[in-house]
Design a protein around this motif. Structure first.
Motif, PDB file in Angstrom:
ATOM      1  N   UNK A 128     -39.769 -75.361 -98.130  1.00 51.23           N
ATOM      2  CA  UNK A 128     -38.661 -75.109 -97.218  1.00 51.23           C
ATOM      3  C   UNK A 128     -37.374 -75.677 -97.807  1.00 51.23           C
ATOM      4  N   UNK A 129     -36.414 -74.826 -98.027  1.00 53.35           N
ATOM      5  CA  UNK A 129     -35.111 -75.240 -98.569  1.00 53.35           C
ATOM      6  C   UNK A 129     -34.146 -75.402 -97.393  1.00 53.35           C
ATOM      7  N   UNK A 130     -33.820 -76.660 -97.070  1.00 59.04           N
ATOM      8  CA  UNK A 130     -32.887 -76.924 -95.988  1.00 59.04           C
ATOM      9  C   UNK A 130     -31.484 -76.556 -96.460  1.00 59.04           C
ATOM     10  N   UNK A 131     -30.795 -75.730 -95.672  1.00 63.84           N
ATOM     11  CA  UNK A 131     -29.506 -75.188 -96.126  1.00 63.84           C
ATOM     12  C   UNK A 131     -28.457 -75.199 -95.028  1.00 63.84           C
ATOM     13  N   UNK A 132     -28.177 -76.360 -94.444  1.00 64.66           N
ATOM     14  CA  UNK A 132     -27.135 -76.389 -93.409  1.00 64.66           C
ATOM     15  C   UNK A 132     -25.749 -76.133 -93.981  1.00 64.66           C
ATOM     16  N   UNK A 133     -24.908 -75.530 -93.163  1.00 57.99           N
ATOM     17  CA  UNK A 133     -23.511 -75.265 -93.513  1.00 57.99           C
ATOM     18  C   UNK A 133     -22.639 -76.217 -92.702  1.00 57.99           C
ATOM     19  N   UNK A 134     -21.710 -76.883 -93.382  1.00 58.72           N
ATOM     20  CA  UNK A 134     -20.800 -77.783 -92.704  1.00 58.72           C
ATOM     21  C   UNK A 134     -19.400 -77.191 -92.617  1.00 58.72           C
ATOM     22  N   UNK A 135     -18.792 -77.290 -91.452  1.00 58.53           N
ATOM     23  CA  UNK A 135     -17.419 -76.827 -91.250  1.00 58.53           C
ATOM     24  C   UNK A 135     -16.680 -77.890 -90.451  1.00 58.53           C
ATOM     25  N   UNK A 136     -15.550 -78.337 -90.969  1.00 58.62           N
ATOM     26  CA  UNK A 136     -14.792 -79.389 -90.290  1.00 58.62           C
ATOM     27  C   UNK A 136     -13.495 -78.816 -89.729  1.00 58.62           C
TER      28      UNK A 136
END
Length: 246
Positions: A128-136
């Motif tokens: 499982x490749x964890x791939x969260x996207x962050x936006x500030x």
């Protein structure tokens, strides 16, 4: 599906790449027997071209395989940990991973799937490749994390919630190592020996002339912080064990 990120790891993200212009990225790491629990987060510089310019911009960033490999082999594998994925930042409003042609060298999803395919030869447990996207959001001073998990069994990323919390139960790798007792009958010897193993790794990082000095110092300080947390946790377990035997 839920991705749990330790507060200390999330704090590193918030103090580093979260508030910088996108795109930037950080490696997510932890124990493969708990593959959705992020214990460590390390910002990594992008790949550079022949002139030393970073291959990154408002809509792309190229991962630096050499730095990631160094981090994996020097700071994760010796302590029973492995890569779990990549957190990278997007411009506000871009909430989806980018697609692309497999093997084409572009796109989030093909890159992550290709990484899992290559890793299957050396570490088949990483599925499982964890791939969260962050936006500030600068105007509101608020961070938005979009959870994604990429795996070879699904053609599209799997949405995931994100939980910023410390998990009380230690992974099996830590539990097993903490159960070892001293041959000379003095359990504190284990704490001393464990502390020295960390110090040997710190010394090797500082002595590595192939890595720029500022990065070596950053890595050594970071590892020293992990050592202190680990030894404190081990000490508490030792004290509880002694109390139960009294």
């Amino acid at each position: 599906m839920t991705i749990t990120i330790e507060p200390a790891a999330y704090d590193i993200y918030m103090r580093s790449i979260a508030r910088r212009p996108p795109e930037e990225y950080a490696v997510l790491a932890g124990f493969l027997d708990d593959p959705f629990h992020v214990t460590d987060l390390r910002p990594i510089p992008p790949m550079t071209d022949a002139r030393g310019r970073a291959n990154a911009g408002h809509a792309h960033v190229q991962l630096n395989a050499d730095y990631i490999g160094h981090y994996l082999n020097r700071e994760l594998v010796p302590f029973g940990k492995y890569l779990l994925g990549i957190l990278h930042t997007h411009p506000l409003g871009i909430t989806r991973l980018s697609g692309g042609r497999a093997g084409g060298g572009d796109g989030d999803i093909p890159s992550m799937r290709g990484t899992l395919e290559r890793a299957a030869k050396s570490e088949p447990r990483w599925q499982y490749f964890l791939a969260p996207i962050g936006m500030y959001d600068v105007d509101q001073g608020k961070d938005h994390l979009i959870g994604n998990v990429v795996c070879l069994d699904h053609p599209e990323p799997i949405p995931a919630s994100i939980n910023i919390v410390s998990k009380i139960v230690q992974p099996a790798a830590i539990q097993a190592s903490s159960s070892v007792t001293s041959d000379v009958g003095f359990p504190a010897d284990d704490l001393i020996a464990h502390g020295w193993r960390y110090q040997e790794r710190i010394n090797s990082i500082l002595a590595d002339q192939s890595t720029p000095r500022p990065h070596r110092e950053w890595m050594a300080n970071y590892l020293d912080g992990i050592r202190q947390q680990d030894l404190l946790a081990r000490r508490e377990r030792l004290l509880r064990s002694v109390d139960r035997q009294a």
